[in-house]
Each structure stands twice: as structure tokens, then as C-alpha cells.
Design a protein around this motif. Sequence first.
Motif, PDB file in Angstrom:
ATOM      1  N   SER A  80       0.829  -1.205   0.000  1.00 18.14           N
ATOM      2  CA  SER A  80       0.000   0.000   0.000  1.00 18.14           C
ATOM      3  C   SER A  80       0.861   1.252   0.000  1.00 18.14           C
ATOM      4  CB  SER A  80      -0.921   0.008   1.215  1.00 18.14           C
ATOM      5  OG  SER A  80      -0.165   0.038   2.417  1.00 18.14           O
ATOM      6  N   ALA A  81       0.254   2.362  -0.431  1.00 19.18           N
ATOM      7  CA  ALA A  81       0.911   3.665  -0.422  1.00 19.18           C
ATOM      8  C   ALA A  81      -0.092   4.710   0.049  1.00 19.18           C
ATOM      9  CB  ALA A  81       1.441   4.020  -1.810  1.00 19.18           C
ATOM     10  N   GLY A  82       0.430   5.829   0.549  1.00 16.81           N
ATOM     11  CA  GLY A  82      -0.407   6.940   0.980  1.00 16.81           C
ATOM     12  C   GLY A  82      -0.003   8.204   0.249  1.00 16.81           C
ATOM     13  N   ILE A  83      -0.989   9.000  -0.172  1.00 16.05           N
ATOM     14  CA  ILE A  83      -0.712  10.228  -0.926  1.00 16.05           C
ATOM     15  C   ILE A  83      -1.436  11.392  -0.275  1.00 16.05           C
ATOM     16  CG2 ILE A  83      -0.838  11.361  -3.173  1.00 16.05           C
ATOM     17  CD1 ILE A  83      -0.918   8.667  -4.499  1.00 16.05           C
ATOM     18  N   ASP A  84      -0.683  12.425   0.050  1.00 13.10           N
ATOM     19  CA  ASP A  84      -1.252  13.674   0.559  1.00 13.10           C
ATOM     20  C   ASP A  84      -1.420  14.632  -0.624  1.00 13.10           C
ATOM     21  OD1 ASP A  84      -1.998  15.367   2.942  1.00 13.10           O
ATOM     22  OD2 ASP A  84      -0.439  16.626   2.068  1.00 13.10           O
ATOM     23  N   ILE A  85      -2.636  15.108  -0.849  1.00 13.65           N
ATOM     24  CA  ILE A  85      -2.980  15.885  -2.034  1.00 13.65           C
ATOM     25  C   ILE A  85      -2.949  17.378  -1.733  1.00 13.65           C
ATOM     26  CG2 ILE A  85      -4.715  16.242  -3.826  1.00 13.65           C
ATOM     27  CD1 ILE A  85      -3.646  13.454  -3.873  1.00 13.65           C
ATOM     28  N   ALA A  86      -2.412  18.143  -2.666  1.00 13.24           N
ATOM     29  CA  ALA A  86      -2.448  19.602  -2.594  1.00 13.24           C
ATOM     30  C   ALA A  86      -2.564  20.149  -4.015  1.00 13.24           C
ATOM     31  CB  ALA A  86      -1.201  20.156  -1.907  1.00 13.24           C
ATOM     32  N   ASP A  87      -2.742  21.464  -4.135  1.00  8.82           N
ATOM     33  CA  ASP A  87      -2.914  22.080  -5.450  1.00  8.82           C
ATOM     34  C   ASP A  87      -1.649  21.957  -6.303  1.00  8.82           C
ATOM     35  OD1 ASP A  87      -3.647  23.588  -7.605  1.00  8.82           O
ATOM     36  OD2 ASP A  87      -3.362  25.513  -6.615  1.00  8.82           O
ATOM     37  N   GLY A  88      -0.504  22.249  -5.714  1.00  5.60           N
ATOM     38  CA  GLY A  88       0.725  22.317  -6.492  1.00  5.60           C
ATOM     39  C   GLY A  88       1.666  21.157  -6.311  1.00  5.60           C
ATOM     40  N   ALA A 108      -9.651  13.103  -0.065  1.00 10.75           N
ATOM     41  CA  ALA A 108     -10.457  13.852  -1.032  1.00 10.75           C
ATOM     42  C   ALA A 108     -10.325  15.341  -0.717  1.00 10.75           C
ATOM     43  CB  ALA A 108     -11.922  13.415  -0.960  1.00 10.75           C
ATOM     44  N   THR A 109      -9.284  15.965  -1.261  1.00  6.29           N
ATOM     45  CA  THR A 109      -9.004  17.379  -1.011  1.00  6.29           C
ATOM     46  C   THR A 109      -9.532  18.210  -2.175  1.00  6.29           C
ATOM     47  OG1 THR A 109      -6.984  16.731   0.145  1.00  6.29           O
ATOM     48  CG2 THR A 109      -7.206  19.046  -0.473  1.00  6.29           C
ATOM     49  N   PRO A 137     -11.532  13.290   4.515  1.00  4.25           N
ATOM     50  CA  PRO A 137     -10.555  13.936   5.413  1.00  4.25           C
ATOM     51  C   PRO A 137     -11.015  14.029   6.860  1.00  4.25           C
ATOM     52  CG  PRO A 137     -10.757  15.170   3.369  1.00  4.25           C
ATOM     53  CD  PRO A 137     -11.831  14.132   3.353  1.00  4.25           C
ATOM     54  N   THR A 138     -12.333  14.089   7.083  1.00  2.00           N
ATOM     55  CA  THR A 138     -12.830  14.183   8.458  1.00  2.00           C
ATOM     56  C   THR A 138     -12.693  12.861   9.210  1.00  2.00           C
ATOM     57  OG1 THR A 138     -15.082  13.628   7.749  1.00  2.00           O
ATOM     58  CG2 THR A 138     -14.475  15.967   7.789  1.00  2.00           C
ATOM     59  N   ILE A 147      -8.830   2.523   6.931  1.00  2.00           N
ATOM     60  CA  ILE A 147      -9.426   3.635   6.177  1.00  2.00           C
ATOM     61  C   ILE A 147     -10.707   3.155   5.507  1.00  2.00           C
ATOM     62  CG2 ILE A 147      -9.123   5.213   4.236  1.00  2.00           C
ATOM     63  CD1 ILE A 147      -6.222   5.395   4.850  1.00  2.00           C
ATOM     64  N   LYS A 148     -11.780   3.881   5.780  1.00  2.00           N
ATOM     65  CA  LYS A 148     -13.074   3.559   5.167  1.00  2.00           C
ATOM     66  C   LYS A 148     -13.158   4.238   3.795  1.00  2.00           C
ATOM     67  CE  LYS A 148     -16.631   3.791   7.826  1.00  2.00           C
ATOM     68  NZ  LYS A 148     -17.758   4.328   8.635  1.00  2.00           N
ATOM     69  N   PRO A 149     -13.366   3.478   2.720  1.00  2.00           N
ATOM     70  CA  PRO A 149     -13.377   4.087   1.385  1.00  2.00           C
ATOM     71  C   PRO A 149     -14.651   4.872   1.120  1.00  2.00           C
ATOM     72  CG  PRO A 149     -13.894   1.759   1.232  1.00  2.00           C
ATOM     73  CD  PRO A 149     -13.563   2.017   2.670  1.00  2.00           C
ATOM     74  N   SER A 150     -14.523   5.958   0.378  1.00  2.00           N
ATOM     75  CA  SER A 150     -15.683   6.730  -0.061  1.00  2.00           C
ATOM     76  C   SER A 150     -16.261   6.089  -1.320  1.00  2.00           C
ATOM     77  CB  SER A 150     -15.281   8.176  -0.353  1.00  2.00           C
ATOM     78  OG  SER A 150     -14.763   8.807   0.803  1.00  2.00           O
TER      79      SER A 150
END
Length: 471
Positions: free
Chosen positions: A42-50, A94-95, A118-119, A146-149
Motif C-alpha cells: 500500500s501507499a499513501g498520498i497527501d494531495i495539494a494544489d501544487g 479527497a481534497t 478527510p474528516t 481507512i473507510k473508502p468513499s
Amino acid sequence: MIEYTYPKAAGLHIKSTKTMAKKPRKIKTAKGLRLKIVNPDSAGIDIADGEMQVCVPEDRDGDNNRRFGSFTEDLIEICEWLRVCRINTVAMEATGVYWIPLYLKLKDYGFDVILANPTQVKNFTQDKTDAADAESLMLQHSYGLIKPSFQPENITRQIRNLARHRMTIVDKSGQETQRMQKAMEMMNIKLSTVISDVLGKSGQAIIRAILDGNHDPKSLAELADPKCKASKETIAKSLEGTWDADKLFMLKQSVDCYDFYQKQLAECDKMIESLLAEYTAEIDIKSNKFVRTRKRTSQKNAVAFDMELYAHAVFGVNIMAMPGMSSNSMLQLVAELGHDFTDKFETCAKFCKWANTAPSNKISGGKLLSSHMKKRKNPVGQVLRICANAVRNEKSEMGAYFRRMKSKSGHNQAVVATAHKMARILYAMVKYNREYNPAKVGCTEKELLIKKRDRAQKALQKLEQKLKEAS
């Protein structure tokens, strides 16, 4: 793993995969119970605009927590790196809307992507940084915490985007209608007072004649349809205004905008219909024989194609038979849910909770502390509430249920209770491929009155018995 193949439409994705999110597991050790790693790759990704912060397990790369850009070439680089690191499942927050391009790109590469609310995801590390957030996502996902959306697949997402865009166009069109009424009210033209709908045949004929330069109340009143309840004299009196140049200009601008939005609405309907045709031609589901309901529905802002037929092709049953259902409601349900939503929600209770039609019970010490509805908007729940409110005066089992709930708890609670019943019926119809059966809803108005009469007769008999004993 189940694979779905869809036709290429609008340049988007053809192939997607769907896997059920793995649940956390406990293992017994000499030191007690411990959580078991259920997603080792597994991998984790933190999302941002740039930028995108991506973290993989330490044994996959020397620099296991990397920062990437957000351009298309950067997204491709992320996918290639994850493939080299032997990753098969990814968790991301989901950002805003920044997650969508990377989410779709990962799906294209065949990764199982878990979209987290995110909540519901917390950073358990000490520092609040992008690298720490990505590592926390990876760690939680590896243990199945983590509960999937809920996310529709491929072409369903395109239909959902256009259906939501269509709602925006309808809202904009409504705003221009209000501006028309405002401009006429400022000139003391009371057309909306004597005609129920200024967008109807009579209202539009009069408004467009006014913009063409006809300001004679009597000749304008003659344009009204003979079926109007108001007399010609009353309509003529309502059209005696000031005819200010600035207000007429505002009215013209609003009419032009309204016409533009109506043209956009027609184009949007054509695009949605083409996607629905591709979607229904590709999916393979068990369908019952299509029987049209012949239900009368409102023509205002209704979809310009046979939505009842498309909805039957998607769900396998005719949900138009449900009380309160309309063509617009069916379009929203098809767009938001897709044909396989019953596979993604294991039980009806989980579907109702996701749709926000079921109470959120808080229990502690064996006592119910609260059962208030969560203050969040769910498109499916909103559609079902609209359908529930539409049956309030219907002479049907669903209408009788609504009025019974209203007498107990009030109008708002009756809307939620009826929407919850509709959600359960919708899930059962699609899950078990059964057509709508009114007998399963509850008692009719006549049956309820008979039961009420029988209870009253029994109470009267008991009262008479007591009177005899007292005498």
C-alpha cells in the motif's frame, strides 16, 4: 478482482477495476491481540494544489517518502514509481477537486484507489507536515483502517458530472426568471400575480410582446391563453406599468440569459443521452420486461429524452413505478449510483446511512444518547427527500405512510422517514431484481381507517362494560 470495460467517451478511461476494501484484522500473539497488516503493498498520498506527497513502505525504496508536482507528467511519474515499488493499492484524501486527475490516472494504471474522507482520517504522528500525513495514510491503509468513499466508475462519473452541471444550468435559469419578475415588479407590472407561471405559454407571449414594443395593456391581455383563470380585464389591469427604459433593458437582458440557458440545457441533454446510450449498451445486467408506467410528470425543465427506458436498462427494474419519482430524479439516481451500487454497499442499512436517510444513533452504556441526522448533504438523499415530499398528498400506500409519520412527528421527520423507506425499497428492487410492489409499503388509507374503526369499537365495548359494572 472484478474488471469492467466501458467504451471510450469524451477521451476518458476505458478500463477500470473495482476491489472491496479490506477490513482490519486482529491476530493473537504471546503479548495479546495485535492488528494484522492486510495491505502490505500500500501507499499513501497527501494531495495539494501544487504538489503531491507520496509515501510507500521503507523496504520498497531508499527514498520512500517523495514529493512530486501536480502537472500531468508528474502524475505519470507517480504512477510509474508506484509500479516500480510493487504497489497495488493507494489511499488518498479527497481534497477539494485536486484529487480527481491523480485518482483517474491511478485507475488507468490499474491501481486499487481508496478515497478517504478527510474528516475520518487523522494524523497519528507528532508533526503536521505533508510527509507525515502521507506516511500516516500509508500506515492506516496497510492495517485496513481507512473507510473508502463511494465512487462511481468511468462513464458513470461522466454522466454524474453532466447531471450535476445540468442542475446548475436549471438553477441559473431559475435565477433569471426571478430577475424577470423583479424587473416587472419595479415597473409595477403585476403579471406574476394574475398568471401562475410567467414561463408558461401566456406569460412568455406577453413578456416577449412587451420587449417588441407593445405596451398597450388591452392588446397584451389578448395574448393570454383562454384557459387562464384570470379574466382579460384583470390581466389588462395588471399590465398597467411605468415602462421605464432601464427596467425594460434589465427585462430584456434577463430574457436573453434565460433563452441562453435553455439552449445550454438542450445541448446538455443531448450529451447526457449519448453517454447513457453508450453506458446501457455496454453493461450486462439481468433485466425484467420493461413496462411503461404512463405516469404524468411535470414538463418544466424535464429531460428531453426517455429517461424511464434508460433507468430500466441501468437498474434492471422500472424505478419510475415508485411514488414521487420523476424523470429528473431518475437521472440523478442513475448518475450518482451507477448500475452496481448494490455490490459496493453490502447491506441496505449501509446504503441508507451513506445516503443520510437513517438516524445516526449514539449509544453508550446501553442507552440511546442521540439519534439526530448528521448535517451533511448527500445527492442521493436529497433526491429521495424530494420524492418523499412529492407523495404527501398522493392517495397511495406511500402517501398514507407519509401522512401517518407526519401525524406522529411532524412534516420534516415525515420527509426523512419516507425517504428512508424509499431508499430501502430502491436497494431491494435493484439488489433482488424485483419490481415495485405497493403491498410491501404498508396499509392503504382505507385499511388504516378500518383498523381505526375497529379499535374505536373495541374501546367503546370496554367502556360499555365498565358502565354496566358501575351500575
